[in-house]
Scaffold this motif. Structure first.
Motif, PDB file in Angstrom:
ATOM      1  N   VAL A 157       0.860  -1.182   0.000  1.00  9.25           N
ATOM      2  CA  VAL A 157       0.000   0.000   0.000  1.00  9.25           C
ATOM      3  C   VAL A 157       0.896   1.232   0.000  1.00  9.25           C
ATOM      4  O   VAL A 157       1.933   1.253   0.666  1.00  9.25           O
ATOM      5  CB  VAL A 157      -0.941   0.024   1.226  1.00  9.25           C
ATOM      6  CG1 VAL A 157      -1.555   1.405   1.421  1.00  9.25           C
ATOM      7  CG2 VAL A 157      -2.050  -1.001   1.074  1.00  9.25           C
ATOM      8  N   VAL A 158       0.474   2.266  -0.751  1.00  9.03           N
ATOM      9  CA  VAL A 158       1.168   3.548  -0.752  1.00  9.03           C
ATOM     10  C   VAL A 158       0.218   4.599  -0.185  1.00  9.03           C
ATOM     11  O   VAL A 158      -0.932   4.705  -0.616  1.00  9.03           O
ATOM     12  CB  VAL A 158       1.630   3.948  -2.167  1.00  9.03           C
ATOM     13  CG1 VAL A 158       2.363   5.292  -2.122  1.00  9.03           C
ATOM     14  CG2 VAL A 158       2.528   2.877  -2.769  1.00  9.03           C
ATOM     15  N   LEU A 159       0.703   5.359   0.791  1.00  9.67           N
ATOM     16  CA  LEU A 159      -0.064   6.439   1.409  1.00  9.67           C
ATOM     17  C   LEU A 159       0.575   7.756   1.005  1.00  9.67           C
ATOM     18  O   LEU A 159       1.780   7.940   1.202  1.00  9.67           O
ATOM     19  CB  LEU A 159      -0.064   6.302   2.931  1.00  9.67           C
ATOM     20  CG  LEU A 159      -0.577   4.980   3.487  1.00  9.67           C
ATOM     21  CD1 LEU A 159      -0.377   4.926   5.002  1.00  9.67           C
ATOM     22  CD2 LEU A 159      -2.046   4.772   3.142  1.00  9.67           C
ATOM     23  N   VAL A 198      -3.982  10.406   2.010  1.00  7.22           N
ATOM     24  CA  VAL A 198      -4.222  10.490   3.447  1.00  7.22           C
ATOM     25  C   VAL A 198      -4.884  11.806   3.825  1.00  7.22           C
ATOM     26  O   VAL A 198      -5.880  11.844   4.526  1.00  7.22           O
ATOM     27  CB  VAL A 198      -2.905  10.293   4.223  1.00  7.22           C
ATOM     28  CG1 VAL A 198      -3.116  10.485   5.715  1.00  7.22           C
ATOM     29  CG2 VAL A 198      -2.347   8.895   3.950  1.00  7.22           C
ATOM     30  N   ASP A 199      -4.333  12.906   3.377  1.00  8.08           N
ATOM     31  CA  ASP A 199      -4.890  14.218   3.696  1.00  8.08           C
ATOM     32  C   ASP A 199      -4.396  15.172   2.628  1.00  8.08           C
ATOM     33  O   ASP A 199      -3.295  15.698   2.731  1.00  8.08           O
ATOM     34  CB  ASP A 199      -4.443  14.677   5.081  1.00  8.08           C
ATOM     35  CG  ASP A 199      -5.170  15.936   5.510  1.00  8.08           C
ATOM     36  OD1 ASP A 199      -6.398  16.008   5.319  1.00  8.08           O
ATOM     37  OD2 ASP A 199      -4.516  16.852   6.039  1.00  8.08           O
ATOM     38  N   SER A 200      -5.199  15.375   1.610  1.00  8.73           N
ATOM     39  CA  SER A 200      -4.674  16.081   0.447  1.00  8.73           C
ATOM     40  C   SER A 200      -5.700  17.015  -0.154  1.00  8.73           C
ATOM     41  O   SER A 200      -6.912  16.806  -0.030  1.00  8.73           O
ATOM     42  CB  SER A 200      -4.211  15.077  -0.616  1.00  8.73           C
ATOM     43  OG  SER A 200      -5.281  14.256  -1.017  1.00  8.73           O
ATOM     44  N   SER A 201      -5.179  18.047  -0.830  1.00  7.96           N
ATOM     45  CA  SER A 201      -6.025  18.990  -1.555  1.00  7.96           C
ATOM     46  C   SER A 201      -5.585  19.137  -3.003  1.00  7.96           C
ATOM     47  O   SER A 201      -6.290  19.743  -3.799  1.00  7.96           O
ATOM     48  CB  SER A 201      -5.976  20.366  -0.875  1.00  7.96           C
ATOM     49  OG  SER A 201      -6.396  20.297   0.462  1.00  7.96           O
ATOM     50  N   GLY A 235       2.718  -2.683  -7.788  1.00  7.44           N
ATOM     51  CA  GLY A 235       1.335  -3.136  -7.866  1.00  7.44           C
ATOM     52  C   GLY A 235       0.590  -2.789  -6.599  1.00  7.44           C
ATOM     53  O   GLY A 235      -0.206  -3.582  -6.085  1.00  7.44           O
ATOM     54  N   ALA A 236       0.836  -1.586  -6.082  1.00  8.43           N
ATOM     55  CA  ALA A 236       0.346  -1.187  -4.762  1.00  8.43           C
ATOM     56  C   ALA A 236      -0.875  -0.293  -4.860  1.00  8.43           C
ATOM     57  O   ALA A 236      -0.902   0.641  -5.668  1.00  8.43           O
ATOM     58  CB  ALA A 236       1.451  -0.461  -4.000  1.00  8.43           C
ATOM     59  N   GLY A 270       3.568  -4.313   3.240  1.00  6.25           N
ATOM     60  CA  GLY A 270       4.569  -3.325   2.855  1.00  6.25           C
ATOM     61  C   GLY A 270       3.881  -1.991   2.658  1.00  6.25           C
ATOM     62  O   GLY A 270       2.892  -1.905   1.921  1.00  6.25           O
ATOM     63  N   VAL A 271       4.345  -0.930   3.345  1.00  5.93           N
ATOM     64  CA  VAL A 271       3.692   0.376   3.295  1.00  5.93           C
ATOM     65  C   VAL A 271       4.719   1.441   2.940  1.00  5.93           C
ATOM     66  O   VAL A 271       5.745   1.572   3.610  1.00  5.93           O
ATOM     67  CB  VAL A 271       3.030   0.737   4.648  1.00  5.93           C
ATOM     68  CG1 VAL A 271       2.341   2.097   4.544  1.00  5.93           C
ATOM     69  CG2 VAL A 271       2.041  -0.337   5.069  1.00  5.93           C
ATOM     70  N   LEU A 272       4.439   2.185   1.884  1.00  7.19           N
ATOM     71  CA  LEU A 272       5.263   3.333   1.503  1.00  7.19           C
ATOM     72  C   LEU A 272       4.448   4.590   1.753  1.00  7.19           C
ATOM     73  O   LEU A 272       3.346   4.750   1.214  1.00  7.19           O
ATOM     74  CB  LEU A 272       5.661   3.239   0.023  1.00  7.19           C
ATOM     75  CG  LEU A 272       6.394   4.460  -0.559  1.00  7.19           C
ATOM     76  CD1 LEU A 272       7.715   4.708   0.163  1.00  7.19           C
ATOM     77  CD2 LEU A 272       6.617   4.282  -2.063  1.00  7.19           C
ATOM     78  N   ILE A 273       4.978   5.489   2.582  1.00 12.96           N
ATOM     79  CA  ILE A 273       4.334   6.762   2.890  1.00 12.96           C
ATOM     80  C   ILE A 273       5.137   7.872   2.226  1.00 12.96           C
ATOM     81  O   ILE A 273       6.348   7.941   2.394  1.00 12.96           O
ATOM     82  CB  ILE A 273       4.280   7.001   4.417  1.00 12.96           C
ATOM     83  CG1 ILE A 273       3.637   5.804   5.126  1.00 12.96           C
ATOM     84  CG2 ILE A 273       3.534   8.286   4.741  1.00 12.96           C
ATOM     85  CD1 ILE A 273       3.868   5.799   6.622  1.00 12.96           C
TER      86      ILE A 273
END
Length: 373
Positions: free
Chosen positions: A205-207, A235-238, A229-230, A270-273
């Motif tokens: 997952v990509v945040l 998350v908090d965007s404009s 393939g994530a 697996g998490v990419l922020i």
């Protein structure tokens, strides 16, 4: 350099920084400054009927132009009215340069009408708040504020401008503000470690947040997401950080309830922020929302936000564009054939989910009225 009143020189400083429009709602203590605004060429004042409105318009203008915006508020009462909107600009990293007038330094001891500590009021809702008290440091202070507003993590800044200080003759040089470049690339070793942590993920997952758009890293983000393939959650965007039509974009995590965010990402191994803080909910999870054993990599120019609430396996204080570009290159080199195939299968599955239903021959004609009726 020939000395001129500080209020006139201040406008020249604004113009040197490309700030030709000021939004606001003035009062009596700004009268001399407004006279200078009225007389200035190529400088415009946009009057709003209330300070919250002025702050909102300035926020939108800054987002639309991609640069800073000028906001003028009237002493303590005007600043007080605008504080709620300034808080939102702070959370949204909008580079506002906020100025407010007061009667003058000479009147501080009188505790007169509208006297208040403007800096103390502004400090909780700005990156930087100060008051000019010496006519020889008006432009120097404003340049510092503009620099801080535009340096990631960007955000609103505040400068209180006593009118007696602006009335004094000023001979400071008018110079464009020097804003530091922050396109910092991570080291090859750290990028290699990030690729190692993420490449083997079976449920990545990509945040993301607006740090992606600010860096101009949309294409690099898409490249990494497709290589992994994530699923991608904002998350908090404009801003537009990834096309809404991209099959890997799964929408927003939301900003109210931590359990909702945990439900979305709790199964990821697996998490990419990138370019955001986690998590901005009103009622966040106090325990880590990440699954036990999940590998977490956080890329942001704001080192404060990395691992602020929950531990990560690797934090990279780096420009998202440079970091994602490097990460994509290493992933292409190091992914195994099986990993590439699994990522491609995840991407294909999401693309098929988003595909329009197959067209049935003749269906569009079922309810058509014949042209001869």
């Amino acid at each position: 350099m020939e000395a001129t009143p500080g209020r006139e020189r201040l406008i020249e400083q604004f113009k040197a920084d490309g700030l030709h429009v000021m939004f606001g709602n003035p009062g009596t203590v700004e009268q001399g400054f407004l006279d200078a605004v009225d007389a200035a060429a190529d400088f415009h004042y946009v009057l709003a009927l209330q300070e919250t409105v002025a702050a909102g318009i300035a926020d939108g203008y800054a987002r639309a132009t991609g640069g800073a915006a000028l906001l003028q508020l009237h002493s303590g009462v005007g600043l007080g009215n605008g504080i709620g909107m300034l808080y939102q600009s702070l959370r949204g990293h909008t580079p506002l340069v906020v100025v407010a007038g007061d009667a003058g330094v000479r009147y501080d001891a009188m505790d007169a009408q509208m006297a208040c500590d403007l800096v103390a009021m502004a400090r909780p809702v700005t990156k930087y708040a100060t008051r000019v008290t010496d006519p020889r440091s008006v432009l120097r202070t404003v340049r510092r504020a503009v620099k801080i507003a535009l340096t990631p993590p960007r955000g609103p800044v505040f400068v209180a401008l006593p009118m007696d200080v602006l009335d004094e003759l000023n001979s400071e040089p008018v110079l464009p503000t020097s804003v530091p470049l922050t396109d910092v690339a991570p080291s090859p070793a750290s990028v290699g470690r990030a690729a190692e942590l993420l490449a083997a993920a079976e449920r990545p997952v990509v945040l993301i947040g607006d740090g992606v758009a600010l860096s101009g890293a949309q294409a690099e983000l898409v490249a990494v997401a497709e290589l992994l393939g994530a699923d991608v959650y904002e998350v908090d965007s404009s801003e537009v950080n990834i096309a809404a039509s991209h099959p890997l974009r799964r929408g927003q995590t939301g900003h109210m309830f931590g359990p909702h965010s945990k439900e979305l990402i709790g199964g990821a191994d697996g998490v990419l922020i990138v370019g955001t803080y986690v998590f901005p909910e009103v009622f966040p999870e106090l325990e880590s929302p990440f699954r036990a054993g999940a590998k977490v990599v956080h890329i942001d120019l704001d080192a404060y936000e990395i691992a602020k609430n929950h531990p990560v396996d690797l934090g990279l204080a780096a420009d998202p564009k440079e970091a994602l570009r490097a990460l994509a290159g290493v992933l292409r080199q190091r992914q195994t054939t099986r990993q590439r195939a699994a990522a491609a299968a995840r991407l294909d599955a999401r693309a098929r989910e988003r595909a329009p239903p197959p067209h049935h021959r003749g269906r569009s004609d079922e309810h058509r009225t014949p042209s001869n009726i």
